[in-house]
Design an enzyme around this catalytic site. Structure first.
Site, mmCIF file in Angstrom:
data_model
loop_
_atom_site.group_PDB
_atom_site.id
_atom_site.type_symbol
_atom_site.label_atom_id
_atom_site.label_comp_id
_atom_site.label_asym_id
_atom_site.label_seq_id
_atom_site.Cartn_x
_atom_site.Cartn_y
_atom_site.Cartn_z
ATOM 1 N N HIS A 191 0.829 -1.142 -0.098
ATOM 2 C CA HIS A 191 -0.109 0.000 -0.053
ATOM 3 C C HIS A 191 0.948 1.162 -0.020
ATOM 4 O O HIS A 191 0.704 2.343 -0.868
ATOM 5 C CB HIS A 191 -0.887 -0.048 1.199
ATOM 6 C CG HIS A 191 -1.573 1.292 1.582
ATOM 7 N ND1 HIS A 191 -3.072 1.555 1.314
ATOM 8 C CD2 HIS A 191 -1.366 2.456 2.138
ATOM 9 C CE1 HIS A 191 -3.128 2.395 1.503
ATOM 10 N NE2 HIS A 191 -2.166 3.262 2.040
ATOM 11 N N GLU A 192 2.004 1.448 0.808
ATOM 12 C CA GLU A 192 2.750 2.455 0.862
ATOM 13 C C GLU A 192 3.770 2.611 -0.230
ATOM 14 O O GLU A 192 3.828 3.600 -0.852
ATOM 15 C CB GLU A 192 3.487 2.437 2.044
ATOM 16 C CG GLU A 192 3.092 2.328 3.494
ATOM 17 C CD GLU A 192 1.971 3.601 3.724
ATOM 18 O OE1 GLU A 192 2.435 4.583 2.980
ATOM 19 O OE2 GLU A 192 1.103 3.277 4.273
ATOM 20 N N HIS A 231 1.465 4.271 -2.918
ATOM 21 C CA HIS A 231 1.650 5.698 -2.646
ATOM 22 C C HIS A 231 2.962 6.487 -3.418
ATOM 23 O O HIS A 231 2.573 7.312 -4.024
ATOM 24 C CB HIS A 231 1.674 6.215 -1.247
ATOM 25 C CG HIS A 231 0.355 6.219 -0.516
ATOM 26 N ND1 HIS A 231 -0.744 6.849 -0.981
ATOM 27 C CD2 HIS A 231 -0.035 5.646 0.683
ATOM 28 C CE1 HIS A 231 -1.475 6.764 -0.085
ATOM 29 N NE2 HIS A 231 -1.524 5.949 0.826
ATOM 30 N N GLU A 266 -6.188 7.069 -1.110
ATOM 31 C CA GLU A 266 -6.178 5.922 -0.299
ATOM 32 C C GLU A 266 -6.876 4.796 -0.946
ATOM 33 O O GLU A 266 -6.211 3.515 -0.935
ATOM 34 C CB GLU A 266 -6.969 6.122 1.023
ATOM 35 C CG GLU A 266 -6.148 7.002 2.020
ATOM 36 C CD GLU A 266 -4.721 6.452 2.418
ATOM 37 O OE1 GLU A 266 -4.580 5.337 2.544
ATOM 38 O OE2 GLU A 266 -3.707 7.274 2.058
#
Length: 294
Positions: free
Chosen positions: A147-148, A151, A224
């Protein structure tokens, strides 16, 4: 005290850089030659330089500020099996996402969290809390790291900084128009600006800043969903859903991270101001979006 010091240093850097930039452009102020009316073109340039400088300086210093404000220890040489797994996993996910391998860190916090920051996708920092490493399964932790990385690969830090810079620009612009109007129409100052201009401008910036922040928060919430999708693609959909469900069990706990990093974490703390002013969508909405993902 450290956070206050970093805040002051950042603002000094913004003022210095913006002042030098305006000097290079030969900026002479945003009142017209008579000193009675606003030169709107000059005012817009002034606001743009200061608005963007604040965001871009914060972006350039983001890794340093993140490390210092969270106490993140960057792993230069893994000291144990857990750190070796963390380094190997982040490197593997980074290679899979096609970005430069980021710095990898751990910060001491009982709350499950992780964040990514940095001024570009090939010079980032990805850090995870000790609480998350202790309580999440390897698959769930890998999904959070994905997930990071999502980003970073999506360029979210840069895009959010640009959005914030544009918002800052127009908040400053309209606040000064309001301040000028109060100074001329209500206080009857005919030339220059009196104390009323500065007070009215300050109040207007506060009010407009709060209203305009809803735009930044909206963009942050959209990011997100994209990062969750990246987590499901780079790692595993089931593990990404499991990670969000585990975070839901900790819902309501404080995020235990500085406000400047909340938008880049996997979760946010309890919010008192409603959905319009939160950096993250409700976990239930994020889980449903992933469940619907094919």
């Amino acid at each position: 005290m450290l956070r206050i010091g970093l805040f002051l240093l950042t603002n000094l850097a913004v003022i210095l850089i913006a002042s030098i930039t305006l000097s290079l452009f030969g900026f002479q102020g945003y009142l017209d030659a008579s000193g009675s009316d606003l030169n709107l073109s000059s005012l817009l340039v002034f606001c743009f330089v200061f608005g963007m400088a604040g965001s871009l300086v914060s972006l350039a210093l983001s890794k340093t500020m993140a490390r210092r404000s969270t106490g993140t220890r960057v792993i230069t040489q893994p000291q144990n099996a857990s750190e070796q797994w963390l380094v190997d996993t982040v490197n593997e996910l980074s290679d899979k996402a096609g970005i430069g391998r980021p710095d990898i860190g751990i910060f001491d916090s009982p709350v499950s969290n992780a964040f990514a920051t940095g001024w570009n996708k090939n010079s980032a920092l990805v850090a995870v809390s000790t609480g998350l490493l202790q309580r999440f399964s390897k698959g769930e932790a890998r999904a959070v790291l994905a997930h990071e990385i999502g980003h970073v690969a999506n360029g979210d830090m840069v895009t959010l900084a640009l959005v914030q810079g544009v918002v800052n620009t127009f908040v400053m612009f309209f606040a000064r128009i309001i301040g000028h109007t109060v100074d001329r129409v209500i206080l009857k100052n005919e030339r220059g600006h009196g104390i009323g201009f500065y007070i009215a401008t300050f109040v207007a910036e506060m009010v407009l800043g709060i209203l305009a922040s809803a735009i930044v928060f909206w963009f942050s919430r959209r990011r997100e969903f994209k990062a969750d999708e990246a987590g499901a693609t780079l790692a595993n959909k089931g593990d990404m859903i499991g990670a969000l469900q585990r975070l839901r069990a900790e819902q309501g706990l404080p995020s235990d991270m500085p406000d400047t990093l909340t938008a880049f974490g996997i979760r946010t703390g309890a919010n008192k101001f409603g959905k319009l002013f939160t950096t993250h969508p409700p976990l239930e909405d994020r889980i449903r979006a992933l469940q619907a993902l094919r």
